[in-house]
Design an enzyme around this catalytic site. Sequence first.
Site, PDB file in Angstrom:
ATOM      1  N   ARG A  50       0.839  -1.219   0.000  1.00  0.00           N
ATOM      2  CA  ARG A  50       0.000   0.000   0.000  1.00  0.00           C
ATOM      3  C   ARG A  50       0.869   1.263   0.000  1.00  0.00           C
ATOM      4  O   ARG A  50       0.503   2.269  -0.608  1.00  0.00           O
ATOM      5  CB  ARG A  50      -0.952  -0.008   1.193  1.00  0.00           C
ATOM      6  CG  ARG A  50      -1.985   1.103   1.089  1.00  0.00           C
ATOM      7  CD  ARG A  50      -3.054   1.011   2.127  1.00  0.00           C
ATOM      8  NE  ARG A  50      -2.492   1.041   3.458  1.00  0.00           N
ATOM      9  CZ  ARG A  50      -3.172   0.755   4.562  1.00  0.00           C
ATOM     10  NH1 ARG A  50      -4.439   0.431   4.498  1.00  0.00           N
ATOM     11  NH2 ARG A  50      -2.595   0.816   5.746  1.00  0.00           N
ATOM     12  N   LYS A 149      -2.823   6.704   1.207  1.00  0.00           N
ATOM     13  CA  LYS A 149      -2.635   6.930   2.640  1.00  0.00           C
ATOM     14  C   LYS A 149      -1.654   8.098   2.767  1.00  0.00           C
ATOM     15  O   LYS A 149      -0.442   7.931   2.888  1.00  0.00           O
ATOM     16  CB  LYS A 149      -2.116   5.658   3.327  1.00  0.00           C
ATOM     17  CG  LYS A 149      -2.331   5.685   4.825  1.00  0.00           C
ATOM     18  CD  LYS A 149      -2.298   4.288   5.400  1.00  0.00           C
ATOM     19  CE  LYS A 149      -2.249   4.289   6.915  1.00  0.00           C
ATOM     20  NZ  LYS A 149      -3.377   4.932   7.594  1.00  0.00           N
ATOM     21  N   GLU A 182     -16.072   5.734   5.854  1.00  0.00           N
ATOM     22  CA  GLU A 182     -15.151   5.140   6.829  1.00  0.00           C
ATOM     23  C   GLU A 182     -14.963   6.069   8.006  1.00  0.00           C
ATOM     24  O   GLU A 182     -15.412   7.212   7.996  1.00  0.00           O
ATOM     25  CB  GLU A 182     -13.802   4.832   6.170  1.00  0.00           C
ATOM     26  CG  GLU A 182     -13.081   6.049   5.628  1.00  0.00           C
ATOM     27  CD  GLU A 182     -11.802   5.698   4.866  1.00  0.00           C
ATOM     28  OE1 GLU A 182     -11.171   4.675   5.177  1.00  0.00           O
ATOM     29  OE2 GLU A 182     -11.434   6.468   3.961  1.00  0.00           O
TER      30      GLU A 182
HETATM   31  N1  PLP Z   1      -9.293   4.349   7.029  1.00  0.00           N
HETATM   32  C1  PLP Z   1      -8.494   5.398   7.322  1.00  0.00           C
HETATM   33  C2  PLP Z   1      -8.898   6.757   6.844  1.00  0.00           C
HETATM   34  C3  PLP Z   1      -7.315   5.223   8.054  1.00  0.00           C
HETATM   35  O1  PLP Z   1      -6.525   6.273   8.329  1.00  0.00           O
HETATM   36  C4  PLP Z   1      -6.978   3.919   8.512  1.00  0.00           C
HETATM   37  C5  PLP Z   1      -5.768   3.674   9.304  1.00  0.00           C
HETATM   38  O2  PLP Z   1      -5.056   4.566   9.679  1.00  0.00           O
HETATM   39  C6  PLP Z   1      -7.843   2.860   8.189  1.00  0.00           C
HETATM   40  C7  PLP Z   1      -8.985   3.103   7.440  1.00  0.00           C
HETATM   41  C8  PLP Z   1      -7.512   1.439   8.615  1.00  0.00           C
HETATM   42  O3  PLP Z   1      -6.484   0.937   7.799  1.00  0.00           O
HETATM   43  P1  PLP Z   1      -5.548  -0.290   8.256  1.00  0.00           P
HETATM   44  O4  PLP Z   1      -6.449  -1.416   8.598  1.00  0.00           O
HETATM   45  O5  PLP Z   1      -4.735  -0.578   7.049  1.00  0.00           O
HETATM   46  O6  PLP Z   1      -4.742   0.174   9.430  1.00  0.00           O
END
Ligand code: PLP
Length: 284
Positions: A50, A149, A182
């Site tokens: 990612r 991200k 989310e």
């Molecule tokens: N959605 C957002 C906006 C996030 O910032 C994060 C984690 O920081 C997630 C979802 C969860 O992602 P992950 O399961 O890869 O930690």
Amino acid sequence: MLVYLNSRLVPREKAVVSVFDHGFLYGDGIYETLRAYGGKLFLLENHLARLKHSADAIALTLPMPLGAIGEALNETVKMNRLDNAYVRIQISRGPGEIGLDPSLCPEPTLVIVAKPYTGPPPEVVDRGVAVAVVNTRRNHPRALDPSIKGTNFLNNILAKSEALKANAYEGIMLNWEGYVAEGATSNVFIVQNGTLRTPSLDVGILAGVTRGLVLDLAGRAGISVQESAFGPEDLAVADECLITSSIIEILPVTAVDGKPVGTGAPGPVTAALREAYRKEVIHG
Ligand code: PLP
């Protein structure tokens, strides 16, 4: 604490970056947060993949190959003698003259911070948390794609601030069309009549590493799963609700906007998924 800065570990007092770094000036950068259990980084390959996706999406050349980034992450955990850790890697555009042109920054800045993990206390996890559906909408994918991200985090900070004002642990953002997207730093799931539902990626969300694992674990446990859009009204009448991230793992949500979800206590599907996740951490 030793912080990994560019290509070496330095004491935290020496871990400083330029005020001309475009990460500082413009939030121009990418990051990952992950957990280490027993000193071993969990789902490292998924996080590296990612990170690469995010780098490519903003045309940022990674300062070292992905394999070397993985080694740097491991080294940071090891040299800080950490067992159960929170780990964050951030790569910003780097220092350069003021201006938006990324080519002003010849060298990206790479920072890795690792510290002992302190998560929500067990009683909070056992009781479940409250969330609030916030007014701040998730960024439109054609404005700032949530699949990146990125360290440009105001969208999420505004959502979290709204949640905190409402005494909620997490703020749930809707997308531009009013569908549940989310949390500020988590993905969201509901259970309806035994089916585990979560917004599909085209709703405009981060493809959470934990989200992916939870879908996989649910499939393996024979729980029916559905990735599709749903509205905030579905949150209100769900039998169960849960939020996920690498840091919080799987947290039961027992209230939405001050109203109980289901019985108001964590439900059986959430419990089964939490158990399966724990096994994955131990054996995975
Ligand atoms: N959605 C957002 C906006 C996030 O910032 C994060 C984690 O920081 C997630 C979802 C969860 O992602 P992950 O399961 O890869 O930690």
